[in-house]
Design a protein around this motif. Structure first.
Motif, short mmCIF file in Angstrom:
data_model
loop_
_atom_site.label_atom_id
_atom_site.label_comp_id
_atom_site.label_asym_id
_atom_site.label_seq_id
_atom_site.Cartn_x
_atom_site.Cartn_y
_atom_site.Cartn_z
N GLU A 79 37.62 49.11 35.20
CA GLU A 79 38.07 47.72 35.39
C GLU A 79 38.88 47.24 34.19
N ARG A 84 41.60 46.19 37.85
CA ARG A 84 41.11 46.12 39.22
C ARG A 84 39.63 45.71 39.22
N LYS A 85 39.24 44.99 40.27
CA LYS A 85 37.84 44.64 40.46
C LYS A 85 37.21 45.67 41.39
N ILE A 86 36.12 46.28 40.95
CA ILE A 86 35.40 47.28 41.74
C ILE A 86 34.05 46.70 42.12
N ASP A 154 31.81 50.13 46.09
CA ASP A 154 32.84 50.22 47.13
C ASP A 154 33.64 51.50 46.91
N THR A 156 36.30 52.88 48.34
CA THR A 156 37.76 52.80 48.35
C THR A 156 38.28 52.16 47.07
N ALA A 157 37.69 51.02 46.67
CA ALA A 157 38.12 50.35 45.45
C ALA A 157 37.94 51.27 44.24
N LEU A 160 40.69 54.11 44.28
CA LEU A 160 42.01 53.60 43.90
C LEU A 160 42.08 53.31 42.40
N ALA A 161 40.97 52.84 41.83
CA ALA A 161 40.94 52.59 40.38
C ALA A 161 40.99 53.90 39.60
#
Length: 375
Positions: A79, A84-86, A154, A156-157, A160-161
């Protein structure tokens, strides 16, 4: 400079890419025919059942423990680097125990975990009612196990991070590229290429002619696609699909205690709170009949929803936002996952077949692959 190719960019491939990206002597390229976080990763619920698992020793527990420890630092690290927020639920997992459950086994596990430095708690029904008033505890529920150090993330999150952070460290990602096969360079070709090279034959879906690239190490993290990739080296890593279905629900009114929102699980049904009165509910476990294609069974998904509604009656009135399914990669005739060098070729590494624990075991898998490469 050691050239490393990773085939597959689900949670496993992305975790390996990020782990290796922190070593400047490695030049890492990731290939996937789809965008990141598709297939089994995009379908996963991200429930990290580590401490609450009955695995207490050997490789299976070591992988779980390593991953749980790493997640506590990995999420904030990603993060901070990516912005990004995970979504990461740190309120644990509450497993309801049905009639007939041998609670003495749980008491033994609680003692074992305490000796290993982990927490587990045995709750009576009254304590469950007090902490989780939205649950309906019928006569079949006799107790619950609370695991405060297990998590949910999550998938997916997170993936992507991982891709974003790895790319910032110099990893090259090639999406829309399908690896058609891998071959070892023969002695004649090795005169103009490093003797330790591996050839990767690729094509992309835009009609461009196939291209060939050479690498020193190859990591196969392609889930169900791993069998076809390794078959080009005349090795069969037998990984077969198991389908799972799940639902995304939104309740019109708040459910439960807003200050205590763990994952609820009972008889293999998971209720995952997402915030904003939304929940994931899943998942089915559906096998192929006679080795054929698996068709999602609507009745099995309805049964999962019915069981979740019995546990949490408020879900029966919730709006179904989405239904989805995915195929989990399960090794045939051997324990999951497969983390090893390809027999007869120590420059090809397999990191696949995680079945239902890909998200849980991703950090430990990445660390294992790193150690194998940097030995």
């Amino acid at each position: 400079m050691v050239r490393v190719a990773i085939i597959g960019c689900g949670i496993i491939g992305a975790s390996i890419a990020f782990e290796l990206s922190q070593f400047p002597e490695l030049k890492v390229t990731v290939f996937d025919k789809q965008p990141p976080a598709q297939a089994s990763t995009g379908a996963a619920l991200g429930v990290l059942m580590g401490v609450i698992s009955h695995k207490t020793k050997g490789r299976n527990w070591q992988l779980r423990e390593t991953s749980l420890q790493r997640y506590e630092t990995l999420i904030p690290e990603l993060e901070a680097v990516t912005g990004r927020k995970i979504p990461f639920n740190k309120q644990g997992i509450l497993m309801l125990c049905s009639e007939g459950e041998d609670l003495s086994k749980w008491e033994k596990l609680i003692a074992t975990r305490r000796s290993q430095g982990w927490e587990l708690e045995l709750w009576d029904v009254e304590r469950v009612r007090d902490r989780c008033p939205h649950l309906s505890l019928n006569d079949r529920i006799i107790a619950a196990i609370y695991s405060p150090q297990d998590r949910q993330v999550d998938p997916t999150a997170l993936t992507l991070a991982l891709v974003d952070a790895a790319e910032r460290n110099g990893v090259i990602f090639e999406f829309g590229v399908e690896v058609e096969g891998i071959t070892e360079l023969n002695s004649q070709v090795s005169q103009i290429q490093p003797p330790s090279s591996i050839t990767v034959n690729m094509s992309c879906g835009t009609g461009i002619l196939p291209v060939i690239e050479n690498f020193d190490r190859l990591i196969v993290a392609a889930g169900l696609g791993s069998a076809a990739v390794t078959a080009s080296l005349n090795q069969l890593v037998d990984i077969r699909p198991v389908l799972g279905q799940a639902l995304h629900l939104r309740s019109a009114k708040p459910l439960g205690n807003p200050d205590f929102r763990p994952v609820i699980t009972c008889d293999d049904v998971h209720i995952v709170p997402l915030g904003n009165q939304e929940f994931w509910v899943g998942a089915t476990v559906e096998f192929s009949e006679n080795g054929g294609e698996i068709q999602a069974n609507a009745d099995m998904l309805a049964q999962v929803m019915a069981r979740a509604s019995l546990l949490c009656p408020g879900l029966a009135e919730a709006e179904i936002i989405r239904k989805w399914s995915g195929l989990r990669p399960r090794p045939e005739g051997r324990p999951a996952p497969v983390i090893e060098t390809l027999p007869g070729n120590d420059r090809v590494l397999i990191a696949s077949g995680h079945y239902r624990n890909g998200v849980l075991l991703a950090p430990a898998t990445a660390r294992s692959i790193r150690e194998m490469i940097l030995q």
